[in-house]
Each structure stands twice: as C-alpha cells, then as structure tokens.
Design a protein around this motif. Sequence first.
Motif, PDB file in Angstrom:
ATOM      1  N   UNK A  41       0.825  -1.202   0.000  1.00 49.07           N
ATOM      2  CA  UNK A  41       0.000   0.000   0.000  1.00 49.07           C
ATOM      3  C   UNK A  41       0.864   1.258   0.000  1.00 49.07           C
ATOM      4  N   UNK A  42       1.931   1.233   0.785  1.00 45.14           N
ATOM      5  CA  UNK A  42       2.735   2.441   1.003  1.00 45.14           C
ATOM      6  C   UNK A  42       3.951   2.541   0.087  1.00 45.14           C
ATOM      7  N   UNK A  43       4.154   1.548  -0.775  1.00 49.07           N
ATOM      8  CA  UNK A  43       5.300   1.597  -1.672  1.00 49.07           C
ATOM      9  C   UNK A  43       6.618   1.422  -0.945  1.00 49.07           C
ATOM     10  N   UNK A  44       6.638   0.553   0.074  1.00 53.28           N
ATOM     11  CA  UNK A  44       7.830   0.287   0.862  1.00 53.28           C
ATOM     12  C   UNK A  44       8.165  -1.196   0.816  1.00 53.28           C
ATOM     13  N   UNK A  45       9.313  -1.566   1.351  1.00 57.92           N
ATOM     14  CA  UNK A  45       9.622  -2.981   1.526  1.00 57.92           C
ATOM     15  C   UNK A  45       9.102  -3.431   2.884  1.00 57.92           C
ATOM     16  N   UNK A  46       8.892  -4.723   3.029  1.00 57.70           N
ATOM     17  CA  UNK A  46       8.396  -5.238   4.306  1.00 57.70           C
ATOM     18  C   UNK A  46       9.409  -4.997   5.418  1.00 57.70           C
ATOM     19  N   UNK A  47      10.696  -5.025   5.081  1.00 61.08           N
ATOM     20  CA  UNK A  47      11.727  -4.766   6.079  1.00 61.08           C
ATOM     21  C   UNK A  47      11.646  -3.326   6.590  1.00 61.08           C
ATOM     22  N   UNK A  48      11.386  -2.394   5.665  1.00 63.90           N
ATOM     23  CA  UNK A  48      11.253  -0.987   6.061  1.00 63.90           C
ATOM     24  C   UNK A  48      10.033  -0.785   6.946  1.00 63.90           C
ATOM     25  N   UNK A  49       8.929  -1.437   6.600  1.00 66.98           N
ATOM     26  CA  UNK A  49       7.719  -1.334   7.419  1.00 66.98           C
ATOM     27  C   UNK A  49       7.999  -1.823   8.829  1.00 66.98           C
ATOM     28  N   UNK A  50       8.635  -2.966   8.969  1.00 72.54           N
ATOM     29  CA  UNK A  50       8.930  -3.527  10.290  1.00 72.54           C
ATOM     30  C   UNK A  50       9.842  -2.603  11.084  1.00 72.54           C
ATOM     31  N   UNK A  51      10.861  -2.047  10.425  1.00 70.73           N
ATOM     32  CA  UNK A  51      11.776  -1.131  11.114  1.00 70.73           C
ATOM     33  C   UNK A  51      11.057   0.121  11.602  1.00 70.73           C
ATOM     34  N   UNK A  52      10.153   0.648  10.775  1.00 71.30           N
ATOM     35  CA  UNK A  52       9.445   1.873  11.156  1.00 71.30           C
ATOM     36  C   UNK A  52       8.485   1.625  12.310  1.00 71.30           C
ATOM     37  N   UNK A  53       7.801   0.494  12.307  1.00 72.07           N
ATOM     38  CA  UNK A  53       6.933   0.153  13.439  1.00 72.07           C
ATOM     39  C   UNK A  53       7.758   0.071  14.719  1.00 72.07           C
ATOM     40  N   UNK A  54       8.909  -0.590  14.625  1.00 67.88           N
ATOM     41  CA  UNK A  54       9.783  -0.724  15.797  1.00 67.88           C
ATOM     42  C   UNK A  54      10.255   0.636  16.278  1.00 67.88           C
ATOM     43  N   UNK A  55      10.617   1.512  15.334  1.00 68.11           N
ATOM     44  CA  UNK A  55      11.102   2.845  15.695  1.00 68.11           C
ATOM     45  C   UNK A  55      10.015   3.666  16.385  1.00 68.11           C
ATOM     46  N   UNK A  56       8.808   3.667  15.817  1.00 73.79           N
ATOM     47  CA  UNK A  56       7.722   4.467  16.393  1.00 73.79           C
ATOM     48  C   UNK A  56       7.331   3.926  17.761  1.00 73.79           C
ATOM     49  N   UNK A  57       7.392   2.602  17.910  1.00 75.30           N
ATOM     50  CA  UNK A  57       7.117   2.000  19.212  1.00 75.30           C
ATOM     51  C   UNK A  57       8.191   2.398  20.217  1.00 75.30           C
ATOM     52  N   UNK A  58       9.459   2.326  19.816  1.00 73.51           N
ATOM     53  CA  UNK A  58      10.570   2.672  20.707  1.00 73.51           C
ATOM     54  C   UNK A  58      10.472   4.114  21.170  1.00 73.51           C
TER      55      UNK A  58
END
Length: 233
Positions: free
Chosen positions: A189-206
Amino acid sequence: MSDCSTCIVRNRAICASLETVELQALGNLGRKLKIKRGETLLWEGDPAPVVANIIDGVLKLSVNLQDGREQIVSVMYASDFIGRPFGKESPYSVTAMTDAELCVFTRSAFDNFAREHPDLQNKLLQRTLDELDRAREWMTLLGKKSATERIATLLIELSERLVVEGCSPINTRLDRFELPMDRQQIADILGLTIETVSRQFTRIKKDGIIDLPDRRTVVISDRARLELLAEVA
C-alpha cells in the motif's frame, strides 16, 4: 433486505440522501452478502455485474502489474461504495482484507434507480470527487513523504476509519485497533519494503508513540506526536 433504516452505516453511506420511501425501494433491490477474508468480489478487467455499500469490514482495490505483482491502489472501509455504476468492466479487483458484510445491488438495477433519483446521482458524483481527492493525497504521500510519515499517516487513517457507528460517536477516533492488513500488504500500500515497514513500526514504538501488543494490534499512546509525524494539520 432488512429495514434499511436500521443499517449501522445508514447516515454515512451513499444512500443517506434518500427519503424513507426511496430508501425502502432501493433496499428492495439489494441483498446482504457476507464474504470471507481473501475472497474477491470483482476481478480486474472482468464484467462488473454488481455494486455495493460496505456495511462492515475492510476491502482492497488492486491491479496487477505487467510482471505479475499486485499493486493495492485503495483501501475501502465501512460506508464506502464499491463498483462502477454506469460502467461495464471493473478497472480493478475488489478483495476482502477482513471478513466483510456488503449490501449488494446488480449494477443494472442500481443504474436504473440512480437515473430516477437525482439526489443519489449527486451523491455518486460527490463520492467520485472525494475519491479523486483521496487519490491525490495518496500520490503526495507516496511521492513526497518519508517511510516514517507514510506509516504514521496510515495509522491515523485506520484509527479514524475503523470506528464502528453505533458503538461510538461518529467523530471518535480509536486509540486501539486491529490492523486489517499484514506487514506485506502495508508495504504494498505504502510503496515500501516489508523490512522498512517492520523497522518503522519498531522505531515508532521505541519512541513511545505507539505500542504493539501483538502483530495485529496497535495502541496509539501519543496521538499528538503521531499526527506530527504524519504532518496532520
């Protein structure tokens, strides 16, 4: 169809402009349909025999790229209208991302009804313009926003669009909800890789902005900071 006046999306759906008698007449043309997650209602390029209001659930509109990959072009929520009135073919596939319930009409019956009710045609035009605005906003998101901003924007949208009418005031936003899509679908949906999505979720959570109790659940801990990330005015 049951009494349309009791429909939980009655005040937000495309038929909201109709008077009671007109609403009942339209209801007599439709039927309720439940579809399972992963089930496709319309296929890209095929004849489009039906249109529908979404009563409950989340569906995606997608097209197939030349290399066989799927591109999700829009996500549709409760009260949204799907299908192509006055058209013969579907320009995209419509597939359930969650279990969903729809109010389905044959396209020919709906087209005939719409021709006789200018208010409904006006509502169709307004929905079309709203979808055009959303498409332009999404182009901005994909073209100008960073990965973090894209994730934040999607979470804000989900928190607003997954509200169930009747359980909460219309303008209430959810601070806890279940993601209707997995990480790979979010990436598509967002035009990203799954690895980038996972990293961003982790970052926003942190950063303490959200919490992720499990793979599907999102808890917004600091909406103001999330909106700032999404650049929501």
